[in-house]
Design an enzyme around this catalytic site. Structure first.
Site, PDB file in Angstrom:
ATOM      1  N   ASP A 189       0.831  -1.199   0.000  1.00 55.01           N
ATOM      2  CA  ASP A 189       0.000   0.000   0.000  1.00 55.01           C
ATOM      3  C   ASP A 189       0.870   1.255   0.000  1.00 55.01           C
ATOM      4  O   ASP A 189       0.617   2.207  -0.752  1.00 55.01           O
ATOM      5  CB  ASP A 189      -0.903   0.013   1.237  1.00 55.01           C
ATOM      6  CG  ASP A 189      -2.260  -0.613   0.968  1.00 55.01           C
ATOM      7  OD1 ASP A 189      -2.890  -0.271  -0.042  1.00 55.01           O
ATOM      8  OD2 ASP A 189      -2.688  -1.446   1.776  1.00 55.01           O
ATOM      9  N   LYS A 190       1.877   1.269   0.856  1.00 53.58           N
ATOM     10  CA  LYS A 190       2.679   2.476   1.034  1.00 53.58           C
ATOM     11  C   LYS A 190       3.587   2.744  -0.163  1.00 53.58           C
ATOM     12  O   LYS A 190       3.750   3.898  -0.578  1.00 53.58           O
ATOM     13  CB  LYS A 190       3.465   2.379   2.342  1.00 53.58           C
ATOM     14  CG  LYS A 190       2.559   2.476   3.572  1.00 53.58           C
ATOM     15  CD  LYS A 190       3.327   2.457   4.880  1.00 53.58           C
ATOM     16  CE  LYS A 190       3.826   1.098   5.233  1.00 53.58           C
ATOM     17  NZ  LYS A 190       4.399   1.046   6.606  1.00 53.58           N
TER      18      LYS A 190
END
Length: 397
Positions: A171-172
């Site tokens: 996600d990051k």
């Protein structure tokens, strides 16, 4: 010349995304001066429920939605769609991380967005992209870690089983990729005045992240050379007398300095460890020599010895230790500020320094629908209109 204005001052972003990848990308733009309006459902972003919370503000929500204004609407209603269109007319960027087809069902496919605002940068984040059998599958971080080979890269050294990292790494890194692509598109628009459509999948972003090291044995296709030991296979913490450290010394001078710092410079003369490839291929034997030496020193002694030899080493900080690490403090890496009724909160500073200075600005996260009245008034809605929309469950303020 020193510039005081944040680099993205004047840029307007409409953030339709939820949970982590899209919201974090938008918050990075907010860090750099963009005005970001987060459009949420009437129930609010699921991220508001993740982590310790005070009311509707969780720790994760504050970190991934800092610096935004919140507008809570039922986007399935025609009135909310009308409000959104008015926001998009004035926007520079719109971000969504819906599955393929959702924007079209909202009446906001790419053609519609271009018709609303041809200068708009349209960022669409998906799990698996817009093609292929999995294009409509739901995707969260652990799923992408599995498919992109991240879990297989992090194998348990005891039983060899793959490990899903205890951090939302995919996600990051997708958020980082998205924010970079958006700024690139804004730069291109400065040249030709045209908006851009950007499609980004978490899978593609994660594969790109994996390739330089975790997938280097899969680069050569024609007559491939002998495989190299998997990157970091022996890269585990070393136990000390009072804790743990990590060290990585690929350069010849660094490796010799490491051996000298441990009182065994003769190890650097061992032919098995003469080059980086040899040290990688004989990593197990090297580690068996180094481990007991590391364990005979305190952590601070090792740090001082390695520093004298210009060899890399780092203390393994527990999470609470990160907050008091001397380098973190001296670098002013974290910021503490008052967040209304929540009291004081702590967040990382924006990592990049511009002209040697941190980007200092209010980065408070908003309560659900907190800015609804303000945003609609700016769009020309009267108080009567706003109250009517609330009564019809189109808007929450």
């Amino acid at each position: 010349m020193t510039y005081s204005a944040p680099p993205l001052e004047g840029i307007r972003v409409v953030d339709l995304s939820t949970v982590l990848s899209g919201p974090l990308a938008a918050s990075m733009l907010a860090d750099q001066g963009a005005k970001v309006i987060k459009v949420e459902s009437l129930e609010g972003d699921t991220c508001r429920l993740i982590g310790p919370a005070k009311g509707d503000l969780s720790a994760m929500y504050i970190a991934t939605n800092r610096g935004k204004k919140s507008l809570a609407m039922d986007l399935k209603s025609p009135q909310a769609k009308e409000i959104l269109v008015k926001l998009l007319v004035k926007a520079d960027v719109v971000i969504n991380n819906f599955r393929p087809g959702v924007m079209a069902r909202l009446g906001l496919d790419d053609d519609a967005l271009v018709a609303i605002n041809p200068r708009l940068i349209r960022m669409s984040i998906t799990g698996f992209g817009t093609q292929g059998d999995a294009r409509n599958d739901k995707a969260y971080d652990a799923v992408i870690q599995a498919v992109a080979g991240v879990a297989a890269t992090q194998r348990n050294p005891i039983n060899g089983q793959p490990t899903v990292l205890a951090t939302a790494v995919c996600d990051k890194l997708t958020a980082l990729t998205a924010s970079q692509a958006i700024v690139s598109a804004l730069f291109a628009r400065e040249r030709d005045g045209k908006g851009r459509r950007i499609d980004l999948s978490m899978l593609d972003a994660s594969l790109a992240f994996q390739w330089p090291d975790a997938m280097y044995n899969h680069v050569f296709m024609d007559e491939p050379p002998a495989t190299f030991p998997e990157f970091g296979i022996n890269q585990k913490p070393f136990k000390t007398l009072d804790g743990f450290v990590a060290s990585m010394c690929p350069q010849p001078s660094e490796f010799r300095g490491q051996c000298k710092a441990l009182g065994r410079e003769d190890i650097a003369d061992d032919p098995r460890f003469a080059t980086l490839p040899l040290r990688s291929r004989h990593g197990k034997e090297l580690r068996e020599l180094i481990e007991p030496l590391m364990a005979s020193f305190t952590t601070q002694e090792l740090i001082e010895n390695f520093r004298q030899q210009s060899s890399p080493i780092g203390r393994i900080n527990e999470r609470e230790d990160v907050l008091t690490d001397s380098q973190v403090i001296q670098s002013n890496s974290l910021v503490e500020f008052e967040h209304g009724k929540l009291g004081k909160v702590r967040l990382p500073q924006h990592p990049a320094l511009f002209d040697g200075k941190r980007l200092t600005q209010a980065r408070i996260a908003a309560h659900l629908g907190e800015h609804g009245r303000e945003i609609l008034q700016e769009l020309g809605y009267s108080e009567t209109d706003i109250q009517s929309l609330c009564q019809e469950h189109v808007l929450k303020i």
